[in-house]
Write a protein that holds these residues in place. Structure first.
Motif, PDB file in Angstrom:
ATOM      1  N   LEU A 404       0.835  -1.209   0.000  1.00 31.61           N
ATOM      2  CA  LEU A 404       0.000   0.000   0.000  1.00 31.61           C
ATOM      3  C   LEU A 404       0.870   1.260   0.000  1.00 31.61           C
ATOM      4  N   VAL A 405       2.024   1.175   0.692  1.00 26.09           N
ATOM      5  CA  VAL A 405       2.966   2.304   0.677  1.00 26.09           C
ATOM      6  C   VAL A 405       3.559   2.447  -0.730  1.00 26.09           C
ATOM      7  N   ASP A 406       3.985   1.299  -1.303  1.00 28.71           N
ATOM      8  CA  ASP A 406       4.593   1.329  -2.642  1.00 28.71           C
ATOM      9  C   ASP A 406       3.609   1.853  -3.688  1.00 28.71           C
ATOM     10  N   GLU A 407       2.329   1.518  -3.520  1.00 27.20           N
ATOM     11  CA  GLU A 407       1.305   1.971  -4.481  1.00 27.20           C
ATOM     12  C   GLU A 407       0.847   3.394  -4.170  1.00 27.20           C
ATOM     13  N   LYS A 408       1.448   3.996  -3.158  1.00 22.59           N
ATOM     14  CA  LYS A 408       1.125   5.360  -2.731  1.00 22.59           C
ATOM     15  C   LYS A 408      -0.318   5.520  -2.267  1.00 22.59           C
ATOM     16  N   VAL A 409      -0.920   4.404  -1.816  1.00 22.45           N
ATOM     17  CA  VAL A 409      -2.261   4.498  -1.230  1.00 22.45           C
ATOM     18  C   VAL A 409      -2.140   5.144   0.152  1.00 22.45           C
ATOM     19  N   VAL A 410      -1.067   4.776   0.877  1.00 20.12           N
ATOM     20  CA  VAL A 410      -0.776   5.435   2.161  1.00 20.12           C
ATOM     21  C   VAL A 410       0.699   5.829   2.158  1.00 20.12           C
ATOM     22  N   ASN A 411       1.051   6.818   2.965  1.00 19.36           N
ATOM     23  CA  ASN A 411       2.466   7.126   3.152  1.00 19.36           C
ATOM     24  C   ASN A 411       2.943   6.419   4.425  1.00 19.36           C
ATOM     25  N   ASP A 412       4.225   6.578   4.738  1.00 19.10           N
ATOM     26  CA  ASP A 412       4.802   5.887   5.893  1.00 19.10           C
ATOM     27  C   ASP A 412       4.058   6.189   7.189  1.00 19.10           C
ATOM     28  N   LYS A 413       3.687   7.460   7.315  1.00 17.53           N
ATOM     29  CA  LYS A 413       3.044   7.874   8.552  1.00 17.53           C
ATOM     30  C   LYS A 413       1.667   7.217   8.696  1.00 17.53           C
ATOM     31  N   LEU A 414       0.915   7.214   7.599  1.00 22.06           N
ATOM     32  CA  LEU A 414      -0.412   6.588   7.639  1.00 22.06           C
ATOM     33  C   LEU A 414      -0.282   5.072   7.799  1.00 22.06           C
ATOM     34  N   ALA A 415       0.810   4.517   7.243  1.00 24.08           N
ATOM     35  CA  ALA A 415       1.023   3.074   7.355  1.00 24.08           C
ATOM     36  C   ALA A 415       1.071   2.664   8.833  1.00 24.08           C
ATOM     37  N   ARG A 416       1.640   3.545   9.668  1.00 26.88           N
ATOM     38  CA  ARG A 416       1.689   3.234  11.102  1.00 26.88           C
ATOM     39  C   ARG A 416       0.281   3.092  11.689  1.00 26.88           C
ATOM     40  N   GLN A 417      -0.612   3.910  11.166  1.00 25.64           N
ATOM     41  CA  GLN A 417      -2.001   3.797  11.638  1.00 25.64           C
ATOM     42  C   GLN A 417      -2.650   2.512  11.130  1.00 25.64           C
ATOM     43  N   VAL A 418      -2.229   2.060   9.939  1.00 23.18           N
ATOM     44  CA  VAL A 418      -2.757   0.789   9.427  1.00 23.18           C
ATOM     45  C   VAL A 418      -2.293  -0.353  10.344  1.00 23.18           C
ATOM     46  N   PHE A 419      -1.000  -0.300  10.736  1.00 18.94           N
ATOM     47  CA  PHE A 419      -0.489  -1.317  11.670  1.00 18.94           C
ATOM     48  C   PHE A 419      -1.316  -1.317  12.956  1.00 18.94           C
TER      49      PHE A 419
END
Ligand SMILES: [Zn+2]
Length: 502
Positions: A404-419
């Motif tokens: 999702l980060v690679d596809e630019k659906v989320v950035n690193d910061k938002l990825a933390r919220q996904v976790f």
């Protein structure tokens, strides 16, 4: 803190090391994942309706006759071979006689002086150094049932109103792996103990012979510890801390016992040879039952079972099914992944090697897989006091979040919220993005409005950029990201700002 906890005196760790040498010993029970139990055809599944998976044999009813599970013998031999053990040409089961309410036969069918596997070793890596842990034996036995103490606050028998017994687990095959005393680890003793159990688990998983979940009790470690006066070489009296159920707790239990023994010995006291209970919440051990070496279980050869005599052909055939040797495997993976020595050491030390490997197999780049497991997830496992492997997230989830980060659906910061969402049980990564509305905005319409607002609010910054000071764009990007609550594609925001101000 209870008064008994605060009454435990501990010596500062550095002082322990100045005066004493630690000797470790580890006994690990591995619950095999065979379809049926060790000596009967009952399903080897723990849980489910209590006392549903039982028969006359595993209930120890008169006249019932046990039969050895061939698959369990095969698993035992494969474990032994992977631990560089010799495999007995002929060995017997033995009765270990004692009374325990969750053991219906009043003896446990185990092995005594004729273990199926003996004289092995495992090389354990800690911080780039290798410690050879000698394996005295790995023998076959059966699990007991399980008691449930009802009433009272601790779940222990003391203070309970009554107890219930579930025999579903009675007779599930176990392999007990016993080390020789591990000497010379010095200050690293707690880490060596942890690394041994972690690497043993890795090996068991690679062999495919057990689910090997410590939190589920498929793999249980008893930690023996004694101290001897520095340089004396005389082994002191040991204590045995039972059923430590995470890698982290193994390390903590060793450290605690070293500090406790040292405080007693330096005060002129002596160590009581006993079993100890480990308390995960407070990080301490408390007294269990006294245990002397003279304890006599009246072992005798099991008359109802024929000896186990694995042919050398079969043993060699099983040797051919072994997974790659762990040292070779680590070297291969490090080369494949391009990890530095330090990155590899940290990955192994965190017990994350298999998790990183699986995450890469699910499509993540090696550095991304490492970054999440050793960063965000290691932080969570520390906070929650659980091992990485026990976190409620799979390598496939981690790989998907990175995608999702690679596809630019989320950035690193938002990825933390996904976790955070996945760990909180909110669903798959995609479901969390959907439910929490985390996808970044890269649509020019919405971004354009935010960019215009930022320019209008910061006319002096805009002028600098118009004058060619492109570095000033950072302030406007920050303003846009703030307005978009972080959910904007920062690269696209920068492009839009420069387009509008060129
Ligand atoms: Zn049965």
């Amino acid at each position: 803190m209870t008064s008994s906890a605060s009454a435990t005196e501990l010596m500062p760790y550095d002082d322990v090391l100045a005066a004493y040498d630690p000797a470790l010993g580890l006994e690990v029970h591995v619950e095999l994942n065979t379809a049926s139990k060790m000596f009967c055809g009952c399903p080897a599944v723990f849980g489910g309706e209590p006392n549903a998976g039982v028969c006359p044999t595993c209930l120890g009813l008169p006249g019932a006759m046990p039969v050895v599970n061939g698959k369990a013998v095969e698993s035992a031999i494969r474990i032994g071979l992977a631990l560089n053990c010799d495999i007995a040409e002929w060995c017997r089961f033995a009765r270990k006689n004692y009374f325990y309410p969750d053991m219906p036969k009043n003896f446990q069918t185990s092995q005594y002086d004729e273990p199926i596997c003996f004289d092995g070793y495992m090389d354990v890596d800690v911080d780039g150094e290798t410690y050879r842990v000698e394996i005295e034996r790995a023998h076959m036995e059966e699990d007991t049932g399980k008691s449930l103490h009802v009433g009272g606050s601790t779940g222990r028998i003391h203070g309970a109103d009554y107890s219930l017994v579930d025999y579903n687990r009675a007779g599930i095959p176990l392999i007990e792996i016993v080390t020789r005393p591990i000497l010379g680890a010095g200050e690293k003793a707690p880490e060596v103990a942890r690394a041994y159990v972690a690497q043993l688990r890795e090996l068991i998983v690679a062999l495919g012979v057990s689910e090997a979940r410590m939190d589920q009790g498929n793999l249980r470690a008893d930690v023996n510890l004694s101290l001897s006066p520095k340089g004396s070489g005389v082994l002191g009296t040991r204590t045995e801390t039972k059923n430590v159920n995470s890698f982290r707790s193994v390390e903590r239990a060793v450290r605690f016992e070293m500090q406790r023994h040292a405080a007693i010995l330096s005060g002129g006291g002596s160590i009581l040879q006993e079993t100890r209970h480990w308390h995960e919440d407070t990080g301490i051990t408390t007294s269990g039952r006294e245990k002397s070496d003279a304890e006599d279980y009246r072992y005798f050869p099991e008359p109802d079972l024929v000896p186990v005599a694995p042919s050398r052909e079969w043993v060699e055939e099983l040797r051919g099914t072994l997974p790659e040797n762990p040292t070779t495997r680590r070297a291969r993976l490090q080369a494949e992944w391009g990890f530095s020595d330090l990155e590899m050491r940290d990955t192994v030390g965190a017990g994350a090697l298999g998790l990183v490997e699986e995450t890469i197999a699910e499509g993540a780049a090696p550095q991304a897989a490492r970054k999440w497991w050793l960063g965000e997830l290691a932080r969570r496992s520390n906070e929650d006091g659980v091992d990485l492997v026990d976190l409620p997230i799979t390598p496939a989830d981690v790989a998907r979040i990175q995608a999702l980060v690679d596809e630019k659906v989320v950035n690193d910061k938002l990825a933390r919220q996904v976790f955070e969402g996945v760990l909180a049980g909110e669903g798959t990564p995609d479901e969390v993005v959907e439910k929490r509305g985390l996808a970044v905005v890269s649509d020019d319409g919405a971004l354009g409005v935010a960019v215009d607002n930022a320019i209008a609010a910061n006319p002096d910054v805009a002028d600098k950029i118009r004058d060619g000071k492109v570095a000033a764009a950072g302030a406007l990007i920050g303003a846009v990201m703030k307005e978009m609550r972080g959910q904007a594609d920062a690269g696209r925001v920068r492009e839009l700002i420069l387009e509008k101000l060129s």
